[in-house]
Write an enzyme that holds these catalytic residues in place. Structure first.
Site, PDB file in Angstrom:
ATOM      1  N   SER A   1      -9.827  -0.739   7.001  1.00 51.05           N
ATOM      2  CA  SER A   1      -9.153  -0.708   5.775  1.00 51.05           C
ATOM      3  C   SER A   1      -8.717  -1.558   5.013  1.00 51.05           C
ATOM      4  CB  SER A   1      -8.134   0.323   5.607  1.00 51.05           C
ATOM      5  OG  SER A   1      -9.047   1.808   5.791  1.00 51.05           O
TER       6      SER A   1
ATOM      7  N   SER B   1      -9.694   1.658   2.903  1.00 53.26           N
ATOM      8  CA  SER B   1      -8.836   2.336   2.039  1.00 53.26           C
ATOM      9  C   SER B   1      -7.653   1.471   1.032  1.00 53.26           C
ATOM     10  CB  SER B   1      -7.918   3.523   3.007  1.00 53.26           C
ATOM     11  OG  SER B   1      -7.274   2.858   3.761  1.00 53.26           O
TER      12      SER B   1
ATOM     13  N   LYS C   1       0.751  -1.254  -0.004  1.00 56.07           N
ATOM     14  CA  LYS C   1      -0.185   0.041  -0.099  1.00 56.07           C
ATOM     15  C   LYS C   1       0.759   1.174  -0.009  1.00 56.07           C
ATOM     16  CE  LYS C   1      -3.854   1.845   2.550  1.00 56.07           C
ATOM     17  NZ  LYS C   1      -4.646   1.574   3.844  1.00 56.07           N
TER      18      LYS C   1
END
Length: 478
Positions: free
Chosen positions: A171, A147, A72
């Site tokens: 997330s 996210s 990420k």
């Protein structure tokens, strides 16, 4: 096709020398080229670099030797852009490796790319990325969750066998549910946050996505453990999850929180979860109702704690030291305000304003302090429930993946996407989402919540379920 193999299978082939790390990376790079234009999972692909590194890679006995890992884009990888999917950090290059990246590299892993996210990890759909939205591979008209949407999608379409994400209020688990993969958020303090760009420091935790429980367990084992660079990391021994997952699960007591079913759950999600529980009963698990009376306050408490900490953490992005700086301004105050106005997107601005208000003079006790007290009550509810049960189960999300634009006009509706995951972060517990059904050809995730430091039990239940359901056999866009 090597990209179809699990991390564990690839490990065996690499160890025996039947394939080379270069061949493994090439196979996943091919898969990336087949799928990426349809889903847009990556902000910065690094396959070319991984191919160069694969040639000189040493240490066949290392646990992740030659294994591709996607990361990420709010986790620092030295010498690479770390944008947090924000204009304010669009050209920021990380000066050092996050601890988790250092540990992955030491274990022989190769980083194949930085994945897309909601800006600064604030969102539940990856629509709030400043660059482009990531698409759900099961239906590209729908969101992948957030996210950590890019990391979930990379694993779902198999452009990487495993990936790292961060989980502040769901997330990792929410996109894992929407994309039909496994996602684990470990106990707060289990994994170092050093080199993770901070959103809400008392809630953020790095975790892992994978298609197979064993793959997730091996990767989590590598990145876990105490780190002197992170004062919130715990001095706890790291279990050998890679061996533990396969051990027989004694007939556990599974708690179902009655309050979770007082929230509005989509019919398909409810049905899928009820069928899942019936299957667990067939396996000899004892199903008990438990109560988490304060969980209804989780979303309001979270949306005071998280934005307050975000407002404090994001104060550093002011155009002075690094990141974007406005071109025209009269004085330093105008430079600050113009830089932040140009650099931050609408959701980040909304949360900074919410947090700044909650922390402002005269409001701290009424908001932040009270929210922290509610947080404690939620933790105590869980601890009381764990006196009766070994693990708590629930759906991961209240709905199936929703369409683009469906919730962006109503922030409250978007925030409610995390209603079943947020309580876990407030309590600092480990939790995992795994696929339990496909409804209307869309994945449905089930959430397993464990006692503090007991990732082992939830991983074992996930492994047991995987043997039965074989969700990893379903591959989108193939």
């Amino acid at each position: 096709m090597l990209w179809k193999k699990s991390l564990t299978e690839l490990r065996e082939l690499l160890k025996k020398g039947e394939v080379s790390p270069k061949e493994v990376i090439e196979s996943f790079y091919d898969r990336f080229n087949q799928t990426e234009d349809k889903v847009r999972a990556y902000i910065t692909p690094l396959y070319e670099k991984a191919l160069r590194e694969a040639v000189s890679l040493k240490g066949k006995e290392k646990p992740l030797y030659g294994i591709p890992v996607a990361v990420k884009d709010n986790i620092l990888v030295e010498g690479e852009r770390t944008t947090c999917a924000s204009k304010i950090l669009e050209n920021f290059v990380a000066p050092y490796d996050a601890t988790v990246i250092k540990r992955l590299k030491e274990a022989g892993a190769l980083i194949v790319g930085k994945t897309n996210l909601d800006e600064f990890a604030m969102g539940s759909s990856t629509e709030y990325s400043a660059f482009f939205p990531t698409r759900n591979p099961w239906d590209t008209e729908r969101v992948p969750g957030g996210s950590s949407g890019g990391s979930a999608v990379a694993v779902s379409v198999l452009s990487a066998p495993v990936s790292l994400g961060s989980d502040t209020g769901g997330s990792i688990r929410q996109p894992a549910s929407f994309c039909g993969v496994i996602g684990i958020k470990p106990t707060y303090g289990r994994v170092s946050r050093y080199g993770l760009v901070a959103f809400a420091s008392s809630l953020d935790q790095i975790g892992v996505f994978g298609r197979r429980t064993e793959d997730v367990a091996i990767t989590l084992e590598v990145i876990s453990g105490w780190d002197e660079m992170d004062s919130t990391s715990a001095r706890k021994p790291v279990p050998r999850w890679s061996e533990e997952v396969k051990k027989e699960v004694k007939k556990l007591k599974v708690g179902i929180p009655k309050e979770f079913f007082e929230f509005e759950l989509q019919r398909e999600v409810k049905e899928a979860f009820e069928d899942f529980i019936k299957e667990l009963e067939k396996e000899g698990f004892e199903i008990l109702e438990v109560s988490l009376p304060h969980v209804k306050y989780a979303i309001p408490a979270y949306y005071i704690v998280a934005p307050s900490e975000a407002s404090s953490n994001l104060a550093r992005y002011d155009g002075v030291r690094y990141g974007h700086r406005a071109k025209e301004y009269g004085d330093i105050i105008e430079m600050y305000s113009k830089t932040r106005d140009e650099g931050f997107g609408p959701e980040v601005k909304r949360r900074i304003m919410l947090g700044t208000f909650a922390l402002s003079a005269g409001y701290y006790d009424a908001y932040y302090l009270k929210a922290q007290k509610v947080r404690r009550l939620i933790y105590e509810d869980f601890m009381k429930a764990f006196e009766k049960v070994d693990v708590i189960a629930s759906p991961t999300t209240p709905t199936l993946p929703f369409k683009f634009g469906e919730r962006t006009k109503n922030p409250i509706e978007m925030y409610l996407s995390d209603i079943l995951t947020v309580p876990v972060n407030l309590a600092g517990l480990p939790a995992l989402s795994m696929p339990i059904a496909w409804k209307n050809n869309l994945p449905v995730g089930g959430q397993l919540i464990g006692r503090p430091w007991d990732e082992t039990t939830i991983l074992r239940v996930s492994y047991l379920w995987e043997q039965k359901f074989k969700h990893y056999e379903k591959i989108p866009l193939s």
